[in-house]
Design a protein around this motif. Structure first.
Motif, PDB file in Angstrom:
ATOM      1  N   ILE A 153       0.845  -1.201   0.000  1.00 39.80           N
ATOM      2  CA  ILE A 153       0.000   0.000   0.000  1.00 39.80           C
ATOM      3  C   ILE A 153       0.875   1.243   0.000  1.00 39.80           C
ATOM      4  N   GLU A 154       1.891   1.212   0.849  1.00 41.63           N
ATOM      5  CA  GLU A 154       2.809   2.344   0.936  1.00 41.63           C
ATOM      6  C   GLU A 154       3.426   2.616  -0.432  1.00 41.63           C
ATOM      7  N   LYS A 163       0.066  15.180  -7.877  1.00 45.28           N
ATOM      8  CA  LYS A 163      -1.173  15.879  -7.571  1.00 45.28           C
ATOM      9  C   LYS A 163      -2.199  14.907  -6.992  1.00 45.28           C
ATOM     10  N   CYS A 164      -2.285  13.777  -7.670  1.00 38.68           N
ATOM     11  CA  CYS A 164      -3.232  12.733  -7.258  1.00 38.68           C
ATOM     12  C   CYS A 164      -2.931  12.291  -5.839  1.00 38.68           C
ATOM     13  N   GLN A 165      -1.660  12.069  -5.563  1.00 38.75           N
ATOM     14  CA  GLN A 165      -1.263  11.609  -4.236  1.00 38.75           C
ATOM     15  C   GLN A 165      -1.629  12.649  -3.180  1.00 38.75           C
ATOM     16  N   LEU A 166      -1.343  13.888  -3.491  1.00 39.58           N
ATOM     17  CA  LEU A 166      -1.612  14.952  -2.530  1.00 39.58           C
ATOM     18  C   LEU A 166      -3.100  15.035  -2.209  1.00 39.58           C
ATOM     19  N   VAL A 167      -3.909  15.044  -3.272  1.00 39.33           N
ATOM     20  CA  VAL A 167      -5.354  15.136  -3.065  1.00 39.33           C
ATOM     21  C   VAL A 167      -5.866  13.940  -2.264  1.00 39.33           C
ATOM     22  N   HIS A 195      -9.271  12.859  -8.974  1.00 44.99           N
ATOM     23  CA  HIS A 195      -8.024  12.365  -8.363  1.00 44.99           C
ATOM     24  C   HIS A 195      -8.311  11.280  -7.337  1.00 44.99           C
ATOM     25  N   ILE A 196      -9.278  11.564  -6.472  1.00 40.36           N
ATOM     26  CA  ILE A 196      -9.600  10.603  -5.411  1.00 40.36           C
ATOM     27  C   ILE A 196     -10.073   9.301  -6.020  1.00 40.36           C
TER      28      ILE A 196
END
Lengths: 212, 333
Positions: A153-154, A163-167, A195-196
């Motif tokens: 998962i990590e 961007k996707c990761q941040l959101v 993104h989510i």
């Protein structure tokens, strides 16, 4: 090789030592003390107080542990609180054979994995209460699988586009509302939702691949 | 022969072990006694590398409150997680309990629509400098101080629970009943006082609650998700303020405002800064004490007054400071 030198015969000490047998399991000379002596005493007369002491001592680290699976602080806290609740309510403390600590870690891990199964797993996945898993002695296998899973998962989240990761982190980890994220990052609500959704899809496929 | 060390275990937990090391650990873990060691290392590692640090105190209180809510008979229990339940986690706020609250709210609003406050309740109100003593049907006595309002139900069903509402300040002398009926005082700010038979002072404003217990015992019920009830002993002073802080101090530094009845203030090792606060509350006058050393000096004794200037002047003489007035505020030097 004389192993007896390394065995300390104290009743409150765990000494790691594997007897020699074919296949040569690893040997370790680590000794630890039983840091739960006081709490064990308390449980004899006042289990409710005992549970509270366990809560105070382990709640934080258990949450930190759980969040590596569910990637949501809120969920991690709820989950750990639920474990403690059941632990007291269903008197699981009476059947703990090793340390309360190891039991609670197993319980939290099991509950976290159930949560992941529920959210991302194949529909109809079998979900047992954590007490059953521990009783069935499934916990070692589960530990190994769980460690692998959390690493996976990590890695997956780490490899999401920035961007996707941040959101995703703002939404899931910090439980921020979509509107708030859109405002903070100065993007449209639709973009946030996209993104989510993307992150969840990737996560879901990765988890399902492991057939949990 | 290969050796497992704590280092290797930490690496494993951190996801940094080599494949060979992983294999070693996995074999080693097959022995139960090694599992204990593993979890010790796990605990240490998590402690040193927390992913996040939750508020344990807050969570503990929520946990306690949850257990407490279930211990009370007649209260709706939070939906328990059955074993093998399909949902591993409860929703943040338990579903069933919300329904009860919603139903209760509906009933209350219906009730309010039907009965006006004045018909259902009886009010005892005091003006600024008035003091009224009210004898309740159960022979309890309430002395209501200035600017306050005590509300009772007209239709007295005091066979069950005795309940009143206070806004302002009052001194309660609650009679203990043979059948141990509790007496409840509801306040505008988050607290409900539950007593059996006792003497206490209550200051109930819209944004804080203060209770001083003289005799007997009180249980304070908080209307907030994270507080378990507080039990007070004689001499305790409890303050419930805006940041939800509940502080209990023993009565050493408490001033007894009960003696306002005789226009006397009694101080017992009260620091001057506290006196300033008391005066502000009673008289609405702001008092500045720029020198902290002066603010920390303590006074004891009883002081009669007719205006607040009386007290300030008396204190000034005794403690050797001067009082000057700037912009309607007093400054003590």
């Amino acid at each position: 090789m004389n192993f007896s030198d390394n065995i300390k015969d104290q009743s409150n000490c765990y000494s790691a030592f594997s007897p020699p047998h074919a296949g040569e399991p690893p040997y370790s000379a680590i000794e630890i003390e039983d840091r739960e002596l006081f709490i064990k005493q308390v449980f004899k007369t006042d289990p409710s107080k005992g549970c509270e002491l366990l809560f105070k001592r382990y709640y934080g680290i258990l949450c930190s542990h759980a969040v590596k699976y569910v990637y949501s602080k809120e969920m991690a806290e709820d989950l750990v609180a639920e474990v403690f609740y059941k632990f007291w309510k269903n008197k699981y403390y009476e059947s703990v054979s090793g340390s309360y600590r190891s039991y609670l870690f197993k319980a939290v891990r099991n509950t976290a994995l159930n949560q992941l199964k529920k959210e991302f797993g194949h529909s109809g996945a079998n979900i047992d209460d954590y007490e059953e898993e521990i009783r069935n002695g499934q916990d070692i296998l589960q530990l190994l699988e769980a460690e692998e899973l959390s690493r996976l998962i990590e890695k997956t989240i780490g490899e999401l586009p920035p961007k996707c990761q941040l959101v995703f982190l703002m939404s899931r980890l910090d439980s921020k509302k979509n509107q708030e994220i859109a405002r903070n990052l100065n993007v449209s609500l639709k973009a946030v939702e996209a993104h989510i959704s993307k992150a969840l899809t990737i996560l879901r496929s990765v988890i399902q691949e492991r057939h949990i | 022969m290969s050796v497992i060390t704590k280092d290797i275990i930490y690496k494993y937990i951190a996801g940094q072990a080599t494949v060979i090391q992983k294999r070693l650990i996995e074999e080693w873990l097959l022995y139960p006694e090694n599992q204990e060691i593993f979890y010790e290392c796990m605990e240490e590692w998590e402690q040193r590398h927390p992913q996040f640090i939750p508020d344990t105190e807050k969570a503990l209180l929520a946990y306690q409150k949850r257990l407490y809510n279930e211990a009370e008979p007649g209260k709706p229990a939070i939906a328990l997680q059955e074993e093998n339940d399909d949902r591993p986690l409860p929703e943040r706020s338990s579903n069933r309990q919300w329904i009860w609250y919603a139903a209760a709210l509906l009933l209350i609003s219906l009730g309010a629509a039907i009965f006006k406050d004045n018909i259902l309740y009886r009010h005892y109100t005091t003006a600024e400098n008035e003091i009224k003593t009210v004898l309740l049907p159960d022979n309890s006595k309430v002395t209501i101080l200035g600017n306050s309002d005590l509300k009772l139900t007209r239709i007295f069903n005091w066979k069950k629970d005795r309940m009143v509402w206070l806004k302002g300040q009052a001194i309660f002398n609650v009679k203990h009943t043979r059948d141990n009926r509790p007496f409840f005082v509801n306040t505008p700010f988050k607290t409900q006082i539950q007593v059996l038979g006792t003497e206490f002072d209550l200051y109930a404003s819209s944004d804080s609650t203060r209770i001083f217990l003289n005799e007997g015992s009180i249980r304070i019920n908080m209307d907030s998700a994270f507080f378990s009830p507080v039990i007070m002993k004689p001499g305790d002073l409890v303050k419930v303020g805006n940041n939800n802080a509940v502080q209990i101090r023993n009565n050493q530094f408490y001033w007894q405002f009960r003696t306002q009845v005789n226009h006397t203030l009694v101080f017992n090792k009260t620091p001057l800064s506290d006196v300033a606060l008391i005066m502000k509350e009673q008289f609405g006058k702001t008092i500045h004490i720029p020198d902290t050393a002066l603010g920390n000096r303590m006074i004891s004794g009883s002081y009669k007054w007719t205006t607040e200037k009386d007290i300030l002047n008396t204190l000034a003489l005794m403690m050797n400071f001067t009082v000057t007035y700037e912009n309607n505020e007093a400054v003590l030097k």
